[in-house]
Design a protein around this motif. Structure first.
Motif, PDB file in Angstrom:
ATOM      1  N   VAL A  24     -15.499  -3.451  -0.100  1.00 17.17           N
ATOM      2  CA  VAL A  24     -15.226  -2.648   1.097  1.00 17.17           C
ATOM      3  C   VAL A  24     -13.837  -2.966   1.643  1.00 17.17           C
ATOM      4  CG1 VAL A  24     -15.940  -2.243   3.501  1.00 17.17           C
ATOM      5  CG2 VAL A  24     -17.658  -2.325   1.686  1.00 17.17           C
ATOM      6  N   ASP A  25     -13.460  -4.232   1.615  1.00 17.80           N
ATOM      7  CA  ASP A  25     -12.107  -4.612   2.046  1.00 17.80           C
ATOM      8  C   ASP A  25     -11.049  -3.908   1.192  1.00 17.80           C
ATOM      9  OD1 ASP A  25     -13.288  -6.273   3.880  1.00 17.80           O
ATOM     10  OD2 ASP A  25     -12.881  -8.126   2.794  1.00 17.80           O
ATOM     11  N   ASP A  26     -11.283  -3.884  -0.120  1.00 18.78           N
ATOM     12  CA  ASP A  26     -10.333  -3.235  -1.030  1.00 18.78           C
ATOM     13  C   ASP A  26     -10.230  -1.738  -0.751  1.00 18.78           C
ATOM     14  OD1 ASP A  26      -9.800  -5.628  -2.292  1.00 18.78           O
ATOM     15  OD2 ASP A  26     -11.180  -5.274  -3.967  1.00 18.78           O
ATOM     16  N   GLN A  27     -11.353  -1.111  -0.451  1.00 17.82           N
ATOM     17  CA  GLN A  27     -11.345   0.323  -0.155  1.00 17.82           C
ATOM     18  C   GLN A  27     -10.556   0.618   1.124  1.00 17.82           C
ATOM     19  OE1 GLN A  27     -15.128   2.587  -0.798  1.00 17.82           O
ATOM     20  NE2 GLN A  27     -15.924   0.580  -1.335  1.00 17.82           N
ATOM     21  N   MET A  28     -10.699  -0.239   2.105  1.00 19.46           N
ATOM     22  CA  MET A  28      -9.929  -0.063   3.334  1.00 19.46           C
ATOM     23  C   MET A  28      -8.433  -0.151   3.041  1.00 19.46           C
ATOM     24  SD  MET A  28      -9.577  -2.549   6.667  1.00 19.46           S
ATOM     25  CE  MET A  28      -8.659  -3.718   5.645  1.00 19.46           C
ATOM     26  N   ARG A  29      -8.034  -1.187   2.311  1.00 20.60           N
ATOM     27  CA  ARG A  29      -6.608  -1.365   2.001  1.00 20.60           C
ATOM     28  C   ARG A  29      -6.078  -0.203   1.161  1.00 20.60           C
ATOM     29  NH1 ARG A  29      -8.108  -7.028   1.953  1.00 20.60           N
ATOM     30  NH2 ARG A  29      -8.839  -6.839  -0.202  1.00 20.60           N
ATOM     31  N   ASN A  30      -6.894   0.269   0.233  1.00 20.92           N
ATOM     32  CA  ASN A  30      -6.469   1.375  -0.635  1.00 20.92           C
ATOM     33  C   ASN A  30      -6.257   2.659   0.173  1.00 20.92           C
ATOM     34  OD1 ASN A  30      -6.069   2.741  -3.254  1.00 20.92           O
ATOM     35  ND2 ASN A  30      -8.030   3.731  -2.791  1.00 20.92           N
ATOM     36  N   THR A  31      -7.174   2.944   1.083  1.00 25.08           N
ATOM     37  CA  THR A  31      -7.043   4.159   1.904  1.00 25.08           C
ATOM     38  C   THR A  31      -5.816   4.084   2.801  1.00 25.08           C
ATOM     39  OG1 THR A  31      -9.455   4.440   1.909  1.00 25.08           O
ATOM     40  CG2 THR A  31      -8.216   5.646   3.575  1.00 25.08           C
ATOM     41  N   ILE A  32      -5.579   2.929   3.401  1.00 26.27           N
ATOM     42  CA  ILE A  32      -4.406   2.767   4.258  1.00 26.27           C
ATOM     43  C   ILE A  32      -3.124   2.892   3.433  1.00 26.27           C
ATOM     44  CG2 ILE A  32      -3.132   1.123   5.708  1.00 26.27           C
ATOM     45  CD1 ILE A  32      -5.841   0.113   6.734  1.00 26.27           C
ATOM     46  N   HIS A  33      -3.160   2.376   2.195  1.00 26.16           N
ATOM     47  CA  HIS A  33      -1.998   2.495   1.312  1.00 26.16           C
ATOM     48  C   HIS A  33      -1.728   3.971   0.973  1.00 26.16           C
ATOM     49  CE1 HIS A  33       0.851   1.569  -1.862  1.00 26.16           C
ATOM     50  NE2 HIS A  33       0.147   2.302  -2.711  1.00 26.16           N
ATOM     51  N   ILE A  34      -2.773   4.719   0.677  1.00 27.69           N
ATOM     52  CA  ILE A  34      -2.617   6.144   0.369  1.00 27.69           C
ATOM     53  C   ILE A  34      -2.088   6.898   1.587  1.00 27.69           C
ATOM     54  CG2 ILE A  34      -3.882   8.261  -0.188  1.00 27.69           C
ATOM     55  CD1 ILE A  34      -5.728   6.518  -1.935  1.00 27.69           C
ATOM     56  N   LEU A  35      -2.593   6.559   2.760  1.00 21.83           N
ATOM     57  CA  LEU A  35      -2.079   7.162   3.993  1.00 21.83           C
ATOM     58  C   LEU A  35      -0.579   6.918   4.130  1.00 21.83           C
ATOM     59  CD1 LEU A  35      -4.807   6.277   6.656  1.00 21.83           C
ATOM     60  CD2 LEU A  35      -3.956   8.571   6.191  1.00 21.83           C
ATOM     61  N   SER A  36      -0.187   5.678   3.907  1.00 20.55           N
ATOM     62  CA  SER A  36       1.226   5.317   4.050  1.00 20.55           C
ATOM     63  C   SER A  36       2.098   6.089   3.071  1.00 20.55           C
ATOM     64  CB  SER A  36       1.415   3.810   3.829  1.00 20.55           C
ATOM     65  OG  SER A  36       0.663   3.065   4.770  1.00 20.55           O
ATOM     66  N   GLU A  37       1.624   6.219   1.827  1.00 18.51           N
ATOM     67  CA  GLU A  37       2.401   6.943   0.816  1.00 18.51           C
ATOM     68  C   GLU A  37       2.492   8.441   1.127  1.00 18.51           C
ATOM     69  OE1 GLU A  37       0.785   6.116  -3.050  1.00 18.51           O
ATOM     70  OE2 GLU A  37       2.243   4.496  -3.364  1.00 18.51           O
ATOM     71  N   ASN A  38       1.389   9.016   1.554  1.00 12.06           N
ATOM     72  CA  ASN A  38       1.361  10.460   1.782  1.00 12.06           C
ATOM     73  C   ASN A  38       2.176  10.891   3.000  1.00 12.06           C
ATOM     74  OD1 ASN A  38      -0.272  10.797  -0.427  1.00 12.06           O
ATOM     75  ND2 ASN A  38      -2.167  11.026   0.725  1.00 12.06           N
ATOM     76  N   TYR A  39       2.262  10.005   3.977  1.00 14.42           N
ATOM     77  CA  TYR A  39       2.961  10.385   5.207  1.00 14.42           C
ATOM     78  C   TYR A  39       4.362   9.777   5.301  1.00 14.42           C
ATOM     79  CZ  TYR A  39      -1.312  12.480   7.039  1.00 14.42           C
ATOM     80  OH  TYR A  39      -2.411  13.289   7.230  1.00 14.42           O
ATOM     81  N   ALA A  40       4.764   9.032   4.287  1.00 15.30           N
ATOM     82  CA  ALA A  40       6.094   8.410   4.310  1.00 15.30           C
ATOM     83  C   ALA A  40       7.184   9.470   4.144  1.00 15.30           C
ATOM     84  CB  ALA A  40       6.210   7.368   3.204  1.00 15.30           C
ATOM     85  N   ASN A  41       8.322   9.222   4.807  1.00 15.94           N
ATOM     86  CA  ASN A  41       9.514  10.073   4.684  1.00 15.94           C
ATOM     87  C   ASN A  41       9.233  11.547   5.003  1.00 15.94           C
ATOM     88  OD1 ASN A  41      11.026   7.815   3.714  1.00 15.94           O
ATOM     89  ND2 ASN A  41      10.091   8.128   1.698  1.00 15.94           N
ATOM     90  N   LYS A  42       8.317  11.780   5.922  1.00 21.64           N
ATOM     91  CA  LYS A  42       8.000  13.137   6.349  1.00 21.64           C
ATOM     92  C   LYS A  42       8.132  13.241   7.864  1.00 21.64           C
ATOM     93  CE  LYS A  42       4.381  15.268   4.902  1.00 21.64           C
ATOM     94  NZ  LYS A  42       2.973  15.578   4.572  1.00 21.64           N
ATOM     95  N   VAL A  43       8.540  14.402   8.308  1.00 19.44           N
ATOM     96  CA  VAL A  43       8.529  14.677   9.746  1.00 19.44           C
ATOM     97  C   VAL A  43       7.123  15.157  10.094  1.00 19.44           C
ATOM     98  CG1 VAL A  43       9.484  16.059  11.611  1.00 19.44           C
ATOM     99  CG2 VAL A  43      10.970  15.274   9.754  1.00 19.44           C
ATOM    100  N   LEU A  44       6.423  14.381  10.895  1.00 21.62           N
ATOM    101  CA  LEU A  44       5.015  14.664  11.167  1.00 21.62           C
ATOM    102  C   LEU A  44       4.843  15.369  12.503  1.00 21.62           C
ATOM    103  CD1 LEU A  44       3.466  11.232  10.079  1.00 21.62           C
ATOM    104  CD2 LEU A  44       3.786  13.282   8.686  1.00 21.62           C
ATOM    105  N   SER A  45       3.878  16.277  12.525  1.00 22.64           N
ATOM    106  CA  SER A  45       3.504  16.904  13.788  1.00 22.64           C
ATOM    107  C   SER A  45       2.658  15.922  14.596  1.00 22.64           C
ATOM    108  CB  SER A  45       2.704  18.180  13.526  1.00 22.64           C
ATOM    109  OG  SER A  45       1.446  17.854  12.952  1.00 22.64           O
ATOM    110  N   GLN A  46       2.471  16.235  15.853  1.00 26.29           N
ATOM    111  CA  GLN A  46       1.630  15.381  16.702  1.00 26.29           C
ATOM    112  C   GLN A  46       0.208  15.311  16.156  1.00 26.29           C
ATOM    113  OE1 GLN A  46       1.718  16.403  20.855  1.00 26.29           O
ATOM    114  NE2 GLN A  46       0.083  15.002  21.401  1.00 26.29           N
ATOM    115  N   GLN A  47      -0.308  16.433  15.643  1.00 27.44           N
ATOM    116  CA  GLN A  47      -1.653  16.469  15.075  1.00 27.44           C
ATOM    117  C   GLN A  47      -1.745  15.577  13.842  1.00 27.44           C
ATOM    118  OE1 GLN A  47      -4.372  17.711  16.187  1.00 27.44           O
ATOM    119  NE2 GLN A  47      -5.747  17.668  14.415  1.00 27.44           N
ATOM    120  N   GLU A  48      -0.727  15.621  12.985  1.00 34.05           N
ATOM    121  CA  GLU A  48      -0.738  14.800  11.772  1.00 34.05           C
ATOM    122  C   GLU A  48      -0.693  13.316  12.106  1.00 34.05           C
ATOM    123  OE1 GLU A  48       1.428  17.557   8.379  1.00 34.05           O
ATOM    124  OE2 GLU A  48       2.661  16.619   9.936  1.00 34.05           O
TER     125      GLU A  48
END
Length: 243
Positions: free
Chosen positions: A161-185
């Motif tokens: 479960v710890d690994d799954q948490m870290r993996n999801t946070i890592h994917i979040l970081s990669e997907n939203y990196a270097n992007k201009v995000l809206s307030q909703q995002e």
């Protein structure tokens, strides 16, 4: 009524309350799962969710009172005292699970899972949710039937479960990196991160419950392995010939 019968009735009350808080905590977890798969509507279920949370809080308070009374009035022997302390620890952790699940439910209500950029996290949350539900259910069952092997399996599964948490946070970081995000995002990114962190904490609570099962059987806490190792080393020095 004799003192023995009064004591037995108090133990039965504690057992009944433990069974009830376990059932309600699991109900909340399953509600969260259905909300995640979008087979339940948050607004239609909110009253049930709030009522369940109130029940959990009330049981936790009642358990504290019953346990304190039982210890004060009956001076239970070692085995009974371990069981009472274990009930207290488990009740505290189940109340914690209830709080964390409520947080997840409220966070999930702020996420639009129909959008492509958020829908990709649904299977990740599903997988983690399934594993957490299994951990909590198995931890409760391990205590109910005093199954140390099952309790140990729960403890070992916490790393997953710890690994799954870290993996999801890592994917979040990669997907939203270097992007201009809206307030909703930005809001949804933070909410998804909050959910996986709270699910990970639910896994920790399940681990604590499993550890209470081991404490009930062995009479020793397994939550502080370094301290236990030091204690065993000291015992070996004091009693070098002890088998």
């Amino acid at each position: 009524m004799s003192t023995s019968k009064i004591k037995d009735s108090k133990f039965q009350i504690i057992l009944n309350q433990f069974n009830l808080i376990s059932e309600v905590a699991m109900t909340q977890l399953h509600i969260l799962h259905k909300l995640l798969e979008m087979t339940l509507d948050y607004k239609e279920t909110k009253e049930e969710i709030d009522n369940n949370e109130m029940i959990i809080d009330r049981i936790e308070l009642k358990m504290r009172e019953e346990i304190a009374y039982t210890i004060l009035m009956f001076a239970p022997k070692a085995e009974d005292l371990r069981r009472i302390i274990s009930y207290q620890d488990i009740t505290t952790n189940l109340e914690r699970v209830g709080d964390l699940v409520l947080n997840c439910i409220e966070d999930l209500d702020g996420i639009d899972l129909d959008r492509n950029d958020t829908r990709i996290y649904q299977p990740l949350l599903f997988h983690m949710m399934d594993d957490v539900i299994e951990m909590v259910q198995s931890a409760i069952h391990s205590f109910s039937v005093v199954d140390v092997n099952l309790a140990q399996k729960v403890i070992l599964s916490d790393d997953n479960v710890d690994d799954q948490m870290r993996n999801t946070i890592h994917i979040l970081s990669e997907n939203y990196a270097n992007k201009v995000l809206s307030q909703q995002e930005i809001s949804e990114m933070l909410l998804i991160q909050s959910i996986v962190r709270d699910l990970e904490r639910c896994g920790d609570a399940a681990t604590n419950i499993a550890e209470s099962t081991i404490y009930l059987v062995n009479g020793r806490s397994v939550r502080h392995p370094l301290a236990m190792a030091a204690e065993k080393e000291d015992e070996a020095k004091e009693h070098p010939n002890k088998n």
